[in-house]
Design an enzyme around this catalytic site. Structure first.
Site, PDB file in Angstrom:
ATOM      1  N   ASP A 153       0.848  -1.100  -0.086  1.00  0.00           N
ATOM      2  CA  ASP A 153      -0.113   0.119  -0.112  1.00  0.00           C
ATOM      3  C   ASP A 153       1.050   1.081  -0.163  1.00  0.00           C
ATOM      4  O   ASP A 153       2.119   1.280   0.004  1.00  0.00           O
ATOM      5  CB  ASP A 153      -0.981   0.144   1.275  1.00  0.00           C
ATOM      6  CG  ASP A 153      -0.196   0.031   2.587  1.00  0.00           C
ATOM      7  OD1 ASP A 153       0.857   0.173   2.682  1.00  0.00           O
ATOM      8  OD2 ASP A 153      -0.951  -0.392   3.524  1.00  0.00           O
TER       9      ASP A 153
ATOM     10  N   GLU B  71       3.688   1.366   2.139  1.00  0.00           N
ATOM     11  CA  GLU B  71       4.488   0.458   2.076  1.00  0.00           C
ATOM     12  C   GLU B  71       4.553  -0.819   2.771  1.00  0.00           C
ATOM     13  O   GLU B  71       5.394  -1.545   3.418  1.00  0.00           O
ATOM     14  CB  GLU B  71       6.151   1.098   2.304  1.00  0.00           C
ATOM     15  CG  GLU B  71       6.207   2.434   1.746  1.00  0.00           C
ATOM     16  CD  GLU B  71       7.352   2.748   1.048  1.00  0.00           C
ATOM     17  OE1 GLU B  71       8.304   3.004   1.972  1.00  0.00           O
ATOM     18  OE2 GLU B  71       7.438   3.061  -0.079  1.00  0.00           O
TER      19      GLU B  71
ATOM     20  N   GLU C 222       6.837  14.743   9.268  1.00  0.00           N
ATOM     21  CA  GLU C 222       5.923  13.681   8.709  1.00  0.00           C
ATOM     22  C   GLU C 222       4.565  13.448   9.745  1.00  0.00           C
ATOM     23  O   GLU C 222       3.596  13.288   9.403  1.00  0.00           O
ATOM     24  CB  GLU C 222       6.655  12.467   8.498  1.00  0.00           C
ATOM     25  CG  GLU C 222       5.995  11.309   7.946  1.00  0.00           C
ATOM     26  CD  GLU C 222       6.599  10.185   7.844  1.00  0.00           C
ATOM     27  OE1 GLU C 222       7.051   9.327   8.837  1.00  0.00           O
ATOM     28  OE2 GLU C 222       6.931   9.647   6.656  1.00  0.00           O
TER      29      GLU C 222
HETATM   30  C1  BGC Z   1       5.687   6.657   3.919  1.00  0.00           C
HETATM   31  C2  BGC Z   1       5.440   6.526   2.109  1.00  0.00           C
HETATM   32  C3  BGC Z   1       6.130   7.755   1.799  1.00  0.00           C
HETATM   33  C4  BGC Z   1       7.565   7.702   2.010  1.00  0.00           C
HETATM   34  C5  BGC Z   1       8.596   8.786   1.848  1.00  0.00           C
HETATM   35  C6  BGC Z   1       7.002   6.217   4.005  1.00  0.00           C
HETATM   36  O1  BGC Z   1       7.155   6.383   5.325  1.00  0.00           O
HETATM   37  O2  BGC Z   1       4.742   5.430   4.106  1.00  0.00           O
HETATM   38  O3  BGC Z   1       4.127   6.678   2.074  1.00  0.00           O
HETATM   39  O4  BGC Z   1       6.153   7.822   0.463  1.00  0.00           O
HETATM   40  O5  BGC Z   1       7.502   7.560   3.611  1.00  0.00           O
HETATM   41  O6  BGC Z   1       7.971   9.892   2.355  1.00  0.00           O
END
Ligand code: BGC
Length: 359
Positions: A158, A161, A314
């Site tokens: 998904d 990841e 994030e």
């Molecule tokens: C997230 C992804 C994202 C990546 C880079 C991962 O932890 O699950 O959705 O693309 O980080 O930001």
């Protein structure tokens, strides 16, 4: 507090190299360019007038994908011959900033980023009437459409990841949205009925018994990425009763009132914090539903999470879903990613949408 609009633009520029956007340079694992993150960063930049940056990303993505034409053709040939695939056969989910494929072991088979990129590329081309970019990107688009047509039914990781062996409605929404976008520009590139088949598959298989969309087939929980079904990919209208039930369950299960949005209830990554970009997605839904005050409140909460230098993480660790997991992630990879360019890209987008809704 610095001007977060201006800081977001600066932070994104500082993380862009020859077109590619690094997800988060200061975080050990995120020095790569993901198509998923990159498309949203580019889209955010484009809507605030930073079109040169956005265009450079799309050009980089198109050129990078064409570098791996043989790899994609190899996979398609294996499928035609009925041969089994290995994990190494799939196109990657992220690239080094110079377009090489990373050497680290990483869960690559994730299709949503490809659908996302198709959607974002077409938005850019249509917004600017950029036929030169379309001509340049067309071979990569044609290749991707064939790749997605061959693989969309296969379980794959998904957008977080995770859950390799499941089928995720948010991923299928990204493919639907990307394919519809390509179709609107060049109908001959997309096999007739393909987007509709994907949509019907979701509507038939991904609605829980009480009427909301599910995180993945067989899992009745919600995931905040289900917001993508309406925004932006329009697999369903935002007023669709199944979508509204999904929204209500997201508000109930994975939104902390007055604060932000979690990815999903069982999240343990960095203890399962509230994600800025998902909080902004919920704000987007409220804007579309004509509830600008609720949207504004969420955007204000996001702004309050920025550091004194205007960097947006994030996720934040204030009220973790699974606090026992937090330390092990910090020991493994250091504190969680900040500034995350995707958070900044979504912030630019939402501020712009909020402004439009008030005028
Ligand atoms: C997230 C992804 C994202 C990546 C880079 C991962 O932890 O699950 O959705 O693309 O980080 O930001």
């Amino acid at each position: 507090m610095p001007d977060l609009h201006q800081r977001s633009i600066e932070i994104i520029h500082a993380g862009q190299f020859d077109g590619a956007y690094a997800a988060c340079l200061s975080f050990s694992q995120y020095g790569y360019c993901w198509l998923r993150d990159g498309m949203w960063i580019a889209h955010g930049m484009d809507v605030v007038g930073q079109s040169t940056s956005a265009r450079a990303f799309h050009q980089w993505a198109a050129r990078t994908l064409l570098r791996y034409r043989d790899k994609a053709e190899g996979l398609l040939a294996k499928l035609t011959k009925g041969e089994g695939l290995t994990e190494a056969d799939y196109l990657p989910t992220r690239f080094e900033l110079d377009g090489r494929i990373g050497q680290e072991d990483w869960p690559d088979f994730q299709l949503d980023g490809y659908g996302a990129w198709l959607w974002g590329l077409v938005q850019f081309i249509q917004a600017h009437g950029d036929d030169d970019l379309w001509q340049e990107a067309r071979p990569a688009v044609a290749l991707l459409v064939r790749y997605l047509e061959a693989l969309w039914r296969s379980p794959n990781y998904d957008c977080w990841e995770e859950h390799r062996h499941h089928i995720h409605p948010a991923t299928l929404a990204a493919l639907y949205g990307g394919l519809c976008a390509v179709q609107s520009l060049s109908p001959e590139l997309v096999p007739g009925g393909l987007p509709e088949t994907i949509r019907d598959f979701v509507l038939t298989n991904a609605v829980a018994s009480d009427g909301h969309f599910m995180k993945y087939l067989g899992n009745d929980e919600v995931d905040a990425s289900l917001l993508w079904l309406a925004l932006p990919y329009k697999l369903v209208d935002i007023h669709d009763h199944r979508f509204l039930k999904t929204l209500a369950k997201i508000e109930q299960d994975i939104y902390r009132p007055g604060e932000g949005v979690y990815r999903y209830r069982a999240d343990t990554y960095y203890g399962g914090g509230q994600w800025l970009l998902l909080t902004l997605w919920l704000a987007w839904a409220y804007l579309e539903l004509d509830q600008p005050t609720k949207a504004q409140n969420l955007i204000s909460w996001v702004e309050a999470q920025a550091s004194v230098t205007g960097e947006m993480p994030e996720q934040v660790a204030g009220h973790l879903l699974a606090p026992a997991y937090y330390d092990q992630w910090v020991e493994r990879w250091g504190t969680s990613a900040s500034p995350l360019l995707w958070s900044h890209g979504m912030y630019l987008l939402l501020k712009s949408l909020l402004k439009d809704s008030l005028t």
